[in-house]
Design a protein around this motif. Structure first.
Motif, PDB file in Angstrom:
ATOM      1  N   ASP A  16       0.808  -1.225   0.000  1.00 16.08           N
ATOM      2  CA  ASP A  16       0.000   0.000   0.000  1.00 16.08           C
ATOM      3  C   ASP A  16       0.840   1.274   0.000  1.00 16.08           C
ATOM      4  N   ALA A  17       2.077   1.197   0.448  1.00 15.17           N
ATOM      5  CA  ALA A  17       2.903   2.394   0.602  1.00 15.17           C
ATOM      6  C   ALA A  17       3.417   2.947  -0.712  1.00 15.17           C
ATOM      7  N   ASP A  18       3.732   2.100  -1.643  1.00 17.18           N
ATOM      8  CA  ASP A  18       4.425   2.560  -2.839  1.00 17.18           C
ATOM      9  C   ASP A  18       3.949   1.760  -4.039  1.00 17.18           C
ATOM     10  N   LYS A  19       3.265   2.411  -4.931  1.00 16.03           N
ATOM     11  CA  LYS A  19       2.702   1.739  -6.104  1.00 16.03           C
ATOM     12  C   LYS A  19       3.620   1.770  -7.323  1.00 16.03           C
ATOM     13  N   SER A  20       4.770   2.443  -7.204  1.00 14.91           N
ATOM     14  CA  SER A  20       5.644   2.557  -8.368  1.00 14.91           C
ATOM     15  C   SER A  20       6.423   1.264  -8.589  1.00 14.91           C
ATOM     16  N   PHE A  21       6.766   1.016  -9.836  1.00 17.26           N
ATOM     17  CA  PHE A  21       7.547  -0.166 -10.174  1.00 17.26           C
ATOM     18  C   PHE A  21       9.031   0.165 -10.282  1.00 17.26           C
ATOM     19  N   PHE A  22       9.346   1.442 -10.432  1.00 13.97           N
ATOM     20  CA  PHE A  22      10.724   1.893 -10.529  1.00 13.97           C
ATOM     21  C   PHE A  22      10.937   2.984  -9.493  1.00 13.97           C
ATOM     22  N   ASN A  23      12.147   3.111  -9.015  1.00 11.44           N
ATOM     23  CA  ASN A  23      12.489   4.148  -8.035  1.00 11.44           C
ATOM     24  C   ASN A  23      11.612   4.077  -6.788  1.00 11.44           C
ATOM     25  N   GLU A  24      11.510   2.884  -6.222  1.00 13.02           N
ATOM     26  CA  GLU A  24      10.713   2.724  -5.020  1.00 13.02           C
ATOM     27  C   GLU A  24      11.271   3.595  -3.898  1.00 13.02           C
ATOM     28  N   ASP A  25      10.377   4.071  -3.056  1.00 11.73           N
ATOM     29  CA  ASP A  25      10.767   4.894  -1.916  1.00 11.73           C
ATOM     30  C   ASP A  25      10.813   3.988  -0.688  1.00 11.73           C
ATOM     31  N   TYR A  26      11.994   3.493  -0.365  1.00 12.85           N
ATOM     32  CA  TYR A  26      12.135   2.528   0.721  1.00 12.85           C
ATOM     33  C   TYR A  26      11.871   3.153   2.089  1.00 12.85           C
ATOM     34  N   VAL A  27      12.164   4.428   2.255  1.00 11.42           N
ATOM     35  CA  VAL A  27      11.874   5.103   3.518  1.00 11.42           C
ATOM     36  C   VAL A  27      10.354   5.180   3.707  1.00 11.42           C
ATOM     37  N   LYS A  28       9.650   5.498   2.642  1.00 12.40           N
ATOM     38  CA  LYS A  28       8.186   5.540   2.704  1.00 12.40           C
ATOM     39  C   LYS A  28       7.632   4.157   3.041  1.00 12.40           C
ATOM     40  N   GLN A  29       8.195   3.122   2.441  1.00 11.60           N
ATOM     41  CA  GLN A  29       7.748   1.760   2.721  1.00 11.60           C
ATOM     42  C   GLN A  29       8.037   1.379   4.174  1.00 11.60           C
ATOM     43  N   ALA A  30       9.222   1.706   4.656  1.00 14.51           N
ATOM     44  CA  ALA A  30       9.585   1.376   6.033  1.00 14.51           C
ATOM     45  C   ALA A  30       8.690   2.103   7.033  1.00 14.51           C
ATOM     46  N   THR A  31       8.402   3.370   6.760  1.00 16.71           N
ATOM     47  CA  THR A  31       7.517   4.136   7.625  1.00 16.71           C
ATOM     48  C   THR A  31       6.123   3.526   7.647  1.00 16.71           C
ATOM     49  N   ALA A  32       5.643   3.127   6.488  1.00 23.91           N
ATOM     50  CA  ALA A  32       4.325   2.495   6.408  1.00 23.91           C
ATOM     51  C   ALA A  32       4.297   1.179   7.197  1.00 23.91           C
ATOM     52  N   VAL A  33       5.382   0.437   7.139  1.00 17.94           N
ATOM     53  CA  VAL A  33       5.459  -0.824   7.888  1.00 17.94           C
ATOM     54  C   VAL A  33       5.395  -0.548   9.387  1.00 17.94           C
ATOM     55  N   ILE A  34       6.164   0.401   9.860  1.00 19.28           N
ATOM     56  CA  ILE A  34       6.170   0.714  11.292  1.00 19.28           C
ATOM     57  C   ILE A  34       4.789   1.169  11.750  1.00 19.28           C
ATOM     58  N   ILE A  35       4.142   2.028  10.983  1.00 20.33           N
ATOM     59  CA  ILE A  35       2.799   2.498  11.328  1.00 20.33           C
ATOM     60  C   ILE A  35       1.806   1.340  11.344  1.00 20.33           C
ATOM     61  N   ALA A  36       1.875   0.490  10.339  1.00 15.06           N
ATOM     62  CA  ALA A  36       0.951  -0.656  10.269  1.00 15.06           C
ATOM     63  C   ALA A  36       1.169  -1.621  11.429  1.00 15.06           C
ATOM     64  N   LEU A  37       2.430  -1.859  11.777  1.00 14.86           N
ATOM     65  CA  LEU A  37       2.721  -2.754  12.901  1.00 14.86           C
ATOM     66  C   LEU A  37       2.155  -2.200  14.198  1.00 14.86           C
ATOM     67  N   ARG A  38       2.322  -0.917  14.417  1.00 16.41           N
ATOM     68  CA  ARG A  38       1.792  -0.315  15.653  1.00 16.41           C
ATOM     69  C   ARG A  38       0.272  -0.378  15.686  1.00 16.41           C
ATOM     70  N   LYS A  39      -0.368  -0.141  14.549  1.00 16.04           N
ATOM     71  CA  LYS A  39      -1.832  -0.251  14.496  1.00 16.04           C
ATOM     72  C   LYS A  39      -2.299  -1.674  14.775  1.00 16.04           C
ATOM     73  N   ALA A  40      -1.490  -2.659  14.394  1.00 16.23           N
ATOM     74  CA  ALA A  40      -1.840  -4.070  14.608  1.00 16.23           C
ATOM     75  C   ALA A  40      -1.453  -4.558  16.006  1.00 16.23           C
ATOM     76  N   GLY A  41      -0.871  -3.673  16.825  1.00 13.34           N
ATOM     77  CA  GLY A  41      -0.544  -4.043  18.191  1.00 13.34           C
ATOM     78  C   GLY A  41       0.877  -4.523  18.412  1.00 13.34           C
ATOM     79  N   PHE A  42       1.744  -4.316  17.434  1.00  8.73           N
ATOM     80  CA  PHE A  42       3.143  -4.710  17.573  1.00  8.73           C
ATOM     81  C   PHE A  42       3.984  -3.484  17.893  1.00  8.73           C
ATOM     82  N   GLU A  43       5.133  -3.707  18.474  1.00 10.49           N
ATOM     83  CA  GLU A  43       6.105  -2.645  18.705  1.00 10.49           C
ATOM     84  C   GLU A  43       7.473  -3.216  18.381  1.00 10.49           C
ATOM     85  N   ILE A  44       8.325  -2.394  17.824  1.00 14.05           N
ATOM     86  CA  ILE A  44       9.684  -2.807  17.507  1.00 14.05           C
ATOM     87  C   ILE A  44      10.568  -2.326  18.648  1.00 14.05           C
TER      88      ILE A  44
END
Length: 87
Positions: A16-44
């Motif tokens: 859901d974070a990045d729909k592009s096939f080229f030049n992916e934004d890994y920081v955007k993806q990582a941020t989305a993962v952290i937010i999703a994990l916290r919403k699901a009740g996980f903490e890193i």
């Protein structure tokens, strides 16, 4: 919580974070993962507690007599909820 829930939460967040096939934004993806994990009740959290976190936990342990299971549950929550405050 199951390993599949954790895996599926991460996969969906990246998708859901990045729909592009080229030049992916890994920081955007990582941020989305952290937010999703916290919403699901996980903490890193780090594998080792910092001295500051240990001191904080010692100062904020629940008073009174608790069953061992209740004490461990409260201690766990105290450590996990405050792990970001004391890196």
């Amino acid at each position: 919580m199951s390993t599949n829930l954790l895996r599926d939460t991460i996969a969906l967040a990246i998708k859901d974070a990045d729909k592009s096939f080229f030049n992916e934004d890994y920081v955007k993806q990582a941020t989305a993962v952290i937010i999703a994990l916290r919403k699901a009740g996980f903490e890193i959290v780090p594998t080792k507690a910092s001295d500051g976190l240990v001191d904080f936990a010692c100062d904020n342990l629940p008073f009174g007599r608790l069953k061992q299971q209740d004490f461990i549950k409260e201690l766990y929550v105290l450590l996990v909820e405050n792990s970001r405050k004391f890196p």
